[in-house]
Design a protein around this motif. Structure first.
Motif, mmCIF file in Angstrom:
data_model
loop_
_atom_site.group_PDB
_atom_site.id
_atom_site.type_symbol
_atom_site.label_atom_id
_atom_site.label_comp_id
_atom_site.label_asym_id
_atom_site.label_seq_id
_atom_site.Cartn_x
_atom_site.Cartn_y
_atom_site.Cartn_z
ATOM 1 N N CYS A 190 -3.494 4.824 8.302
ATOM 2 C CA CYS A 190 -2.452 5.459 7.802
ATOM 3 C C CYS A 190 -2.599 6.628 7.004
ATOM 4 O O CYS A 190 -3.786 6.691 6.284
ATOM 5 N N HIS A 191 -1.858 7.826 7.144
ATOM 6 C CA HIS A 191 -1.992 9.078 6.262
ATOM 7 C C HIS A 191 -0.477 9.182 5.807
ATOM 8 O O HIS A 191 -0.410 10.794 5.776
ATOM 9 N N ILE A 192 0.118 8.322 5.472
ATOM 10 C CA ILE A 192 1.449 8.990 4.897
ATOM 11 C C ILE A 192 1.185 9.706 3.534
ATOM 12 O O ILE A 192 1.810 10.741 3.252
ATOM 13 N N CYS A 193 0.113 9.184 2.806
ATOM 14 C CA CYS A 193 0.039 9.727 1.479
ATOM 15 C C CYS A 193 -1.315 10.707 1.685
ATOM 16 O O CYS A 193 -2.423 10.350 2.595
ATOM 17 N N GLN A 194 -1.259 11.796 0.961
ATOM 18 C CA GLN A 194 -2.418 12.544 0.940
ATOM 19 C C GLN A 194 -3.707 11.841 0.419
ATOM 20 O O GLN A 194 -5.033 12.100 0.989
ATOM 21 N N ARG A 195 -3.781 11.216 -0.661
ATOM 22 C CA ARG A 195 -4.610 10.151 -1.059
ATOM 23 C C ARG A 195 -4.061 8.920 -1.275
ATOM 24 O O ARG A 195 -3.070 8.589 -2.024
ATOM 25 N N CYS A 196 -4.618 7.892 -0.468
ATOM 26 C CA CYS A 196 -4.222 6.395 -0.654
ATOM 27 C C CYS A 196 -4.332 5.920 -1.802
ATOM 28 O O CYS A 196 -5.540 5.998 -2.550
ATOM 29 N N SER A 197 -3.325 5.116 -2.454
ATOM 30 C CA SER A 197 -3.608 4.695 -3.787
ATOM 31 C C SER A 197 -4.622 3.292 -3.799
ATOM 32 O O SER A 197 -4.994 2.938 -5.084
ATOM 33 N N ARG A 198 -5.201 3.095 -2.600
ATOM 34 C CA ARG A 198 -6.247 1.989 -2.635
ATOM 35 C C ARG A 198 -7.237 2.542 -3.519
ATOM 36 O O ARG A 198 -8.347 1.881 -4.102
ATOM 37 N N CYS A 199 -7.449 3.942 -3.321
ATOM 38 C CA CYS A 199 -8.739 4.525 -3.873
ATOM 39 C C CYS A 199 -8.805 4.586 -5.369
ATOM 40 O O CYS A 199 -9.718 4.735 -6.136
ATOM 41 N N ASP A 200 -7.690 4.274 -6.083
ATOM 42 C CA ASP A 200 -7.297 4.250 -7.317
ATOM 43 C C ASP A 200 -7.056 2.671 -7.843
ATOM 44 O O ASP A 200 -6.406 2.463 -9.051
ATOM 45 N N ASN A 201 -7.210 1.756 -6.937
ATOM 46 C CA ASN A 201 -7.016 0.304 -7.089
ATOM 47 C C ASN A 201 -5.392 -0.240 -7.514
ATOM 48 O O ASN A 201 -5.135 -0.849 -8.575
ATOM 49 N N LEU A 202 -4.411 0.802 -6.935
ATOM 50 C CA LEU A 202 -3.201 0.571 -6.942
ATOM 51 C C LEU A 202 -2.440 0.202 -5.661
ATOM 52 O O LEU A 202 -2.975 0.504 -4.727
ATOM 53 N N PRO A 203 -1.292 -0.455 -5.907
ATOM 54 C CA PRO A 203 -0.740 -0.985 -4.581
ATOM 55 C C PRO A 203 -0.158 0.045 -3.782
ATOM 56 O O PRO A 203 -0.245 1.202 -4.138
ATOM 57 N N CYS A 204 0.092 -0.072 -2.559
ATOM 58 C CA CYS A 204 0.454 0.909 -1.602
ATOM 59 C C CYS A 204 1.875 1.402 -2.037
ATOM 60 O O CYS A 204 2.786 0.642 -2.489
ATOM 61 N N LYS A 205 2.145 2.714 -1.996
ATOM 62 C CA LYS A 205 3.279 3.321 -2.493
ATOM 63 C C LYS A 205 4.364 3.141 -1.580
ATOM 64 O O LYS A 205 5.717 3.628 -1.669
ATOM 65 N N TYR A 206 4.219 3.044 -0.130
ATOM 66 C CA TYR A 206 5.064 2.892 1.026
ATOM 67 C C TYR A 206 4.853 1.941 1.767
ATOM 68 O O TYR A 206 4.736 1.969 3.110
ATOM 69 N N PRO A 207 4.695 0.440 1.297
ATOM 70 C CA PRO A 207 4.689 -0.721 2.028
ATOM 71 C C PRO A 207 5.733 -0.871 3.187
ATOM 72 O O PRO A 207 5.545 -1.575 4.198
ATOM 73 N N GLU A 208 6.967 -0.147 2.948
ATOM 74 C CA GLU A 208 7.818 -0.314 4.001
ATOM 75 C C GLU A 208 7.453 0.677 5.207
ATOM 76 O O GLU A 208 8.090 0.129 6.420
ATOM 77 N N LYS A 209 6.670 1.458 5.114
ATOM 78 C CA LYS A 209 6.297 2.395 6.281
ATOM 79 C C LYS A 209 4.794 2.231 6.761
ATOM 80 O O LYS A 209 4.693 2.408 7.958
ATOM 81 N N MET A 210 4.153 1.562 5.822
ATOM 82 C CA MET A 210 2.637 1.588 6.372
ATOM 83 C C MET A 210 2.512 0.343 7.147
ATOM 84 O O MET A 210 2.802 -0.535 6.728
ATOM 85 N N ARG A 211 1.817 0.663 8.153
ATOM 86 C CA ARG A 211 1.318 -0.479 9.079
ATOM 87 C C ARG A 211 -0.076 -0.720 9.212
ATOM 88 O O ARG A 211 -0.812 0.460 9.354
ATOM 89 N N HIS A 212 -0.699 -1.793 9.269
ATOM 90 C CA HIS A 212 -1.954 -1.885 9.564
ATOM 91 C C HIS A 212 -2.709 -1.264 11.030
ATOM 92 O O HIS A 212 -1.539 -1.581 11.829
#
Length: 194
Positions: free
Chosen positions: A119-141
């Motif tokens: 996924c490349h919705i965000c410039q930097r995925c929140s996973r890198c900061d140990n935070l939940p996904c910002k757009y779970p309604e759009k992000m797909r595995h």
């Protein structure tokens, strides 16, 4: 610059899993990828992939070939140009295909899509900061995050040979998405095109 060609095929999910899922083999490849443990769409997954798959009966594989014209291939004469053209074209097509599949999820009860690559919705995925996904309604595995053999899937089900970039832009790339459903969709997906 490019045009696209869409191919679609389906299988009962239990047959698809038995033929194409080889988790140990493909998770080893995932561990070597720069997306591993840096994107929420990619391994290690935060849930049991097989448990999620048990909730569905059918899988629809949607392959989109991004076919470059001769002029674009000729213009891609440095590694930077190859990377720029590849990134731009694949992101454009992936975004269109992802939006189509998200629309289908809203129309088809008990369905979920899987995407091509990370996924490349965000410039930097929140996973890198140990935070939940910002757009779970759009992000797909990613489909490969489930340990599926994408080369065999595209060859067997879509009659497409995967191409890769080495020292030049290939004739085409292929994006492979999927839609998991509980019920057969018949020919509902026949007219998907990008």
């Amino acid at each position: 610059m490019y045009h696209t060609a869409t191919s679609i095929n389906s299988e009962q999910l239990h047959e698809f899993i038995s033929k194409y899922q080889h988790q140990e083999k493909f998770m080893a490849f995932c561990k070597d990828c720069h997306n591993y443990n840096t994107l929420w769409s990619c391994p290690p997954l935060q849930f049991d992939a097989n448990q999620l798959l048990l909730g569905f009966n059918y899988i629809y594989i949607i392959g989109v070939k991004v076919i470059y014209d001769a002029e674009t291939i000729e213009l891609a004469n440095t590694s930077d140009k190859i990377k720029e053209i590849t990134t731009q074209s694949l992101r454009e097509v992936k975004n269109k295909l992802s939006n189509i599949l998200l629309d289908l999820e809203r129309q088809i009860p008990d369905s979920i899509s899987l995407a091509s690559g990370g996924c490349h919705i965000c410039q930097r995925c929140s996973r890198c900061d140990n935070l939940p996904c910002k757009y779970p309604e759009k992000m797909r595995h990613s489909l490969d995050a489930f340990g599926f053999d994408l080369t065999a899937i595209t060859s067997d089900l879509l009659q497409i040979e995967l191409k890769w970039s080495k020292d030049s832009l290939p004739e085409y790339y292929t994006l492979i998405h999927a839609l998991l459903t509980k019920h057969s969709l018949g020919d509902m997906l026949e007219n998907i095109s990008i």
